[in-house]
Design an enzyme around this catalytic site. Structure first.
Site, PDB file in Angstrom:
ATOM      1  N   ASN A 236     -10.359  -1.470   0.532  1.00 45.56           N
ATOM      2  CA  ASN A 236     -11.542  -0.891   1.165  1.00 45.56           C
ATOM      3  C   ASN A 236     -11.629   0.619   0.981  1.00 45.56           C
ATOM      4  OD1 ASN A 236      -9.214  -1.266   2.936  1.00 45.56           O
ATOM      5  ND2 ASN A 236     -10.427  -0.229   4.502  1.00 45.56           N
ATOM      6  N   HIS A 237     -10.524   1.273   0.564  1.00 43.62           N
ATOM      7  CA  HIS A 237     -10.570   2.719   0.309  1.00 43.62           C
ATOM      8  C   HIS A 237     -10.673   3.059  -1.180  1.00 43.62           C
ATOM      9  CE1 HIS A 237     -10.029   3.519   4.487  1.00 43.62           C
ATOM     10  NE2 HIS A 237      -8.823   3.004   4.541  1.00 43.62           N
TER      11      HIS A 237
ATOM     12  N   GLU B  98      -4.318   2.014  -2.621  1.00 45.26           N
ATOM     13  CA  GLU B  98      -5.565   2.463  -1.978  1.00 45.26           C
ATOM     14  C   GLU B  98      -5.388   3.609  -0.980  1.00 45.26           C
ATOM     15  OE1 GLU B  98      -7.726   0.290   0.829  1.00 45.26           O
ATOM     16  OE2 GLU B  98      -6.010   0.153   2.152  1.00 45.26           O
ATOM     17  N   ASN B  99      -4.137   3.871  -0.553  1.00 43.47           N
ATOM     18  CA  ASN B  99      -3.899   4.967   0.402  1.00 43.47           C
ATOM     19  C   ASN B  99      -3.005   6.055  -0.178  1.00 43.47           C
ATOM     20  OD1 ASN B  99      -3.602   2.168   2.206  1.00 43.47           O
ATOM     21  ND2 ASN B  99      -5.060   3.655   3.009  1.00 43.47           N
TER      22      ASN B  99
ATOM     23  N   HIS C 117      -0.622  -2.853   6.393  1.00 43.64           N
ATOM     24  CA  HIS C 117       0.518  -1.927   6.332  1.00 43.64           C
ATOM     25  C   HIS C 117       1.718  -2.429   7.136  1.00 43.64           C
ATOM     26  CE1 HIS C 117      -2.242   1.722   5.204  1.00 43.64           C
ATOM     27  NE2 HIS C 117      -2.498   0.630   4.509  1.00 43.64           N
TER      28      HIS C 117
ATOM     29  N   HIS D 206      -3.194  -4.328   3.031  1.00 39.61           N
ATOM     30  CA  HIS D 206      -4.145  -3.669   3.922  1.00 39.61           C
ATOM     31  C   HIS D 206      -3.631  -3.392   5.321  1.00 39.61           C
ATOM     32  CE1 HIS D 206      -7.861  -2.381   5.883  1.00 39.61           C
ATOM     33  NE2 HIS D 206      -7.735  -3.357   6.754  1.00 39.61           N
TER      34      HIS D 206
ATOM     35  N   ASP E  46       0.806  -1.223   0.000  1.00 37.60           N
ATOM     36  CA  ASP E  46       0.000   0.000   0.000  1.00 37.60           C
ATOM     37  C   ASP E  46       0.848   1.287   0.000  1.00 37.60           C
ATOM     38  OD1 ASP E  46      -1.306  -2.291   1.029  1.00 37.60           O
ATOM     39  OD2 ASP E  46      -2.893  -1.080   1.927  1.00 37.60           O
TER      40      ASP E  46
ATOM     41  N   HIS F  20      -6.656  -8.256  -0.202  1.00 33.26           N
ATOM     42  CA  HIS F  20      -6.666  -7.093   0.688  1.00 33.26           C
ATOM     43  C   HIS F  20      -7.513  -7.438   1.906  1.00 33.26           C
ATOM     44  CE1 HIS F  20      -5.878  -2.803   1.125  1.00 33.26           C
ATOM     45  NE2 HIS F  20      -7.055  -2.720   1.700  1.00 33.26           N
TER      46      HIS F  20
HETATM   47 FE   LIG Z   1      -7.169  -1.219   3.205  1.00 32.60          FE
HETATM   48 FE   LIG Z   2      -4.050   0.256   3.006  1.00 34.28          FE
END
Ligand SMILES: [Fe+2]
Ligand SMILES: [Fe+2]
Length: 266
Positions: A72-73, A44-45, A182, A180, A13, A155
């Site tokens: 999820n983001h 995603e981040n 991290h 996910h 990520d 994820h």
């Molecule tokens: Fe995530």
């Molecule tokens: Fe993430």
């Protein structure tokens, strides 16, 4: 290809401006030095620590990512929704409902004379109530032509669910790598039937942080249980992920190497 090896890098990520800086300063030279043929980055981040903007997506492609996966983001930034529809190299988890959701969860991508299927799935333990990721994987893998090399970004929050997915897909996917949390795990290995596995690739982002956020605020938030607004630290970062070496004849993994490359200075 380097020394008759096919090399794939799966990056964890990318988090906020420090993660984007690491992608820009570390990824191109790493890919060139290692002779990487195909690179997947989880994005995603990437934009301010939550979601991905089209501009940051384009920047990650310029850094050398061939495909960007999500999680999820994925739907945090509204202007990313049409980008997900139009840019086939940007994925979101495949096990969202099949109707009315922007974008795609997997795709086949040709590079260096090989075809790679990148499959993005999301877990269900301590996460949203999506469709079953195991059955989603079955459906996608069943339709793939035999020459395609399947790479799965799972994820998910739970190591139990991630290890179960790795073993469920062992021998069917070339790689199952978690994203996910991290936090990079030290369990990279080849599973019994040859699938490359790591529970979490880790974060491409600030090293002195709480999963990417400023430690002072994050600690205060945990101690007080008050939802103070998270802030982005300007700390030194690292590129993290998993490097796969595959046999170009069989297209099966031969070995895996956990990657953490810190910035020299912020
Ligand atoms: Fe995530
Ligand atoms: Fe993430």
């Amino acid at each position: 290809m380097k020394n008759d090896e096919l090399r794939v890098f799966l990056g964890g990520d990318v988090f906020g401006p420090v993660g984007m800086r690491c992608a820009a300063s570390l990824l191109p030279s790493f890919l060139a030095a290692e002779g990487v043929d195909f690179c997947v980055m989880n994005g995603e981040n990437a934009s301010a620590g939550i979601g991905l903007s089209p501009e940051d997506g384009e920047a990650l492609f310029r850094c050398g990512a061939d495909v960007i996966t999500g999680g999820n983001h994925s739907f945090e930034k509204r202007d990313f929704w049409p980008y997900l529809d139009s840019e086939i190299r940007a994925l979101r988890p495949a096990n969202f409902p099949s109707e009315g959701v922007p974008g795609r969860g997997w795709g086949i991508f040709e590079k260096s004379g090989f075809r790679f299927a990148v499959i993005n799935l999301q877990g269900r333990e301590d996460m949203g109530a999506l469709d079953c990721p195991f059955r989603a994987a079955d459906g996608i893998l069943a339709g793939l032509p035999p020459d395609v090399i399947p790479l799965v970004d799972f994820h998910a929050e739970s190591n139990e669910e991630k290890e179960a997915m790795g073993l469920y897909l062992d021998g069917r996917a070339a790689a199952v790598a978690g994203t996910h949390t991290h936090v990079q795990t030290a369990d990279e290995r080849l599973l019994p039937k040859g699938t490359a596995y790591q529970s979490d690739l880790g974060m491409t982002g600030p090293m002195r942080s709480v999963i990417g956020s400023d430690p002072k605020i994050a600690v205060k938030r945990n101690v007080t249980q008050v939802l103070y607004r998270m802030e982005l630290p300007d700390a030194a970062g690292a590129l993290r992920g998993l490097l796969l070496s595959l046999d170009p004849e069989t297209r099966r993994p031969r070995s895996v190497t956990r990657i953490e490359i810190p910035e020299v200075s912020p």
